[in-house]
Design a protein around this motif. Sequence first.
Motif, short mmCIF file in Angstrom:
data_model
loop_
_atom_site.label_atom_id
_atom_site.label_comp_id
_atom_site.label_asym_id
_atom_site.label_seq_id
_atom_site.Cartn_x
_atom_site.Cartn_y
_atom_site.Cartn_z
N TYR A 71 95.01 104.45 95.81
CA TYR A 71 93.60 104.79 95.63
C TYR A 71 93.36 106.21 96.14
O TYR A 71 93.83 106.58 97.20
N ALA A 91 82.26 92.15 100.84
CA ALA A 91 81.58 91.85 99.57
C ALA A 91 82.23 92.52 98.37
O ALA A 91 82.33 91.91 97.30
N HIS A 92 82.69 93.76 98.50
CA HIS A 92 83.25 94.44 97.33
C HIS A 92 84.59 93.86 96.88
O HIS A 92 85.07 94.19 95.79
N LEU A 93 85.15 92.92 97.67
CA LEU A 93 86.42 92.28 97.29
C LEU A 93 86.23 90.91 96.66
O LEU A 93 87.20 90.30 96.20
N ARG A 94 85.02 90.43 96.59
CA ARG A 94 84.77 89.06 96.16
C ARG A 94 85.28 88.76 94.75
O ARG A 94 85.80 87.68 94.50
N ARG A 95 85.15 89.69 93.84
CA ARG A 95 85.58 89.45 92.45
C ARG A 95 87.08 89.20 92.39
O ARG A 95 87.54 88.22 91.81
N GLU A 123 90.95 97.12 98.00
CA GLU A 123 90.68 96.50 96.70
C GLU A 123 91.81 96.80 95.72
O GLU A 123 92.24 95.93 94.97
N ASP A 181 90.16 99.47 88.30
CA ASP A 181 88.77 99.80 88.58
C ASP A 181 88.47 99.36 90.01
O ASP A 181 87.73 98.41 90.25
N ALA A 182 89.10 100.03 90.98
CA ALA A 182 88.94 99.70 92.39
C ALA A 182 88.16 100.80 93.09
O ALA A 182 88.17 101.95 92.66
N HIS A 183 87.48 100.42 94.18
CA HIS A 183 86.66 101.38 94.91
C HIS A 183 87.06 101.51 96.38
O HIS A 183 86.31 102.06 97.18
N SER A 184 88.26 101.00 96.71
CA SER A 184 88.82 101.17 98.05
C SER A 184 90.32 100.92 97.96
O SER A 184 90.80 100.31 96.99
N ASP A 237 87.18 108.85 92.06
CA ASP A 237 87.56 107.44 92.19
C ASP A 237 88.67 107.12 91.20
O ASP A 237 88.40 106.86 90.03
#
Length: 193
Positions: free
Chosen positions: A39, A115-119, A74, A68-71, A44
């Motif tokens: 990442y 929360a951003h990992l829930r999916r 993730e 399509d990750a934001h960290s 991004d």
Amino acid sequence: MGLSIPSHPASRLPRPLVTSFKWHPPEGPWIKVNTDGAYTGAPDRAGGEGVVRDWSGKLLAAFSTPLDAHSALEAELMAAHHGLELARVHEQPIWIETDSEQAAKLLNGFTWGPAHLRRVMARIFLFKRRYTMRASFIPREGNQAADLLAKMGLGQQCFLRFSAQTAPRPLKDIIRMEEMGIPNIRVRSEEHE
């Protein structure tokens, strides 16, 4: 006695610390999936990579894909999920290794994380219900095959799947060395300890 004593103290330079790390094949009937997520925050960009091998260390499949990750975490978890999906077609228990301790804990645990990992965690929990799997941490030096693909694929535009025949030559070389039990080396100076 013939000893000469220096008149001034010798400066002590940091000594390099050398540690070796080996990739170990799984016990049969398990197959092992080594994954890595990459990442970069500006812009991004993320990529996921993985290598699927059998109990003898033979390459079954490998992949490299944009994500399509934001960290970084993730990206690691998304790469692990892609690796699990690629390995499930072999219909054997799956042992996943990642060079992220936090990802390994989430893969083995029962929490969903931030929360951003829930999916991605929801997908992994569904996978865990249907298939036998376990996860472990391996230092980056022991995860050379997946790390190589991460460096190669960060700027990729599409999913690439490799077989033992179509894998890039540097990947084949790393896998062959690991099959022979040749360790990877980490060198650090004492001052980093």
